[in-house]
Design a protein around this motif. Structure first.
Motif: not given
Length: 313
Positions: A196-220
């Motif tokens: 999804l990241l590699a193929g998105s011209d526009v990326l929109s986030l729609h997730v709750p804050l959980t241990p799994e989602t915290r910091g998920m959009i990082d430099a990598r």
């Protein structure tokens, strides 16, 4: 008679119409006066909050009679749900009431950032006529990636498809057989996050804050996105690494970003310094889900839920 405390702003017509039979303290400034809020809760049966009031152990301890918490919105990370369950306190979010407002924010900021022409008022008025510098991009034909595919993301997808976008989403909690992936307006591609990241011209986030989602959009994660892509976050501030987003904007890899939520809210000058002088950046004060219309809906839904709970209890 039950006492209802409302610590953040709410539509006053909903208070009068839905909670008129109850003793109600409406003071939207209580969120900024913790001692006063705790004192007000001493005999309260209900508390109504938005996202800034922290319904934590200390606050709950100050409200021994509390039976219900109404949340003017959908995110629940400011409410200690385990502590509420242990006390038998019901929690009612305003599910669905601000979906349209957030979806319109996402589409509106995506169009604004892609086109890049709407900040030229002063230059045009001054006679510089910067036409060649403002040749932006159309939203039609662009690829929208949705991280999370709940109700708000689905409203966003419906509008995006109507504008000619290709839409894909990542949501490991939504099974492949769920009909949400095949709405009446067209199929939504179900992808893993990296694809999804590699193929998105526009990326929109729609997730709750959980241990799994915290910091998920990082430099990598940002590096995997196409050069010139646009990032929109109206979910929770901690889902992104702010410094990484700032670096990607400053370096030109990100073509734009709209951030409505932040790890610290309200944002102060020190925390906001990381955003200074960044290109193609929109910052808004956690307002994506708040319009005049959605405030009425959210307030009515929440007030009705609180009234029903107190009346039936």
């Amino acid at each position: 008679m039950p006492k209802i405390v409302i610590s953040e702003f709410m539509d006053e017509a909903a208070i009068a119409g839905e909670l008129g039979g109850f003793a109600t303290l409406y003071d939207p400034g209580l969120v900024d006066r913790p001692a006063d809020l705790m004192a007000a809760l001493a005999g309260a049966d209900a508390l109504v909050v938005r996202n800034r009031t922290q319904v934590n152990a200390a606050l709950l301890a100050a409200a021994p009679d509390l039976k219900v918490v109404g949340r003017l919105g959908v995110g629940l990370d400011n409410i200690d749900l385990a502590a509420c369950r242990a006390r038998g306190i019901a929690v009612y979010p305003a599910t669905g009431a601000n979906d349209v407002a957030v979806a319109e924010y996402v589409i509106g900021t995506a169009m604004l950032l892609l086109r890049g022409a709407y900040g030229a008022t002063d230059a045009v008025a001054a006679g510089t006529w910067p036409r060649n510098a403002l040749m932006g991009r159309e939203i039609a034909g662009k690829r929208l990636g949705l991280v999370g595919f709940g109700a708000i993301a689905r409203e966003t997808a419906r509008r995006a498809v109507a504008l000619g976008m290709q839409v894909a989403a990542h949501d490991p909690l939504l099974p492949a057989e769920d009909p949400a992936w095949r709405p009446a307006y067209g199929t939504i591609a179900r992808l893993d996050l990296d694809t999804l990241l590699a193929g998105s011209d526009v990326l929109s986030l729609h997730v709750p804050l959980t241990p799994e989602t915290r910091g998920m959009i990082d430099a990598r994660a940002l590096a995997r996105m196409p050069a010139g892509a646009v990032l929109i976050n109206a979910a929770r501030g901690e889902v992104i690494e702010v410094a990484a987003v700032a670096a990607a904007l400053r370096g030109g890899h990100l073509g734009g970003a709209a951030l409505d939520v932040f790890p610290q809210e309200p944002l102060d000058a020190a925390a906001g310094a990381v955003f200074r002088d960044l290109p193609n950046l929109i910052l808004t004060p956690h307002i994506a889900g708040v319009t005049r219309e959605s405030n009425v809906r959210v307030s009515a839904v929440t007030a009705r839920a609180v009234r029903r709970h107190l009346s039936e209890g």
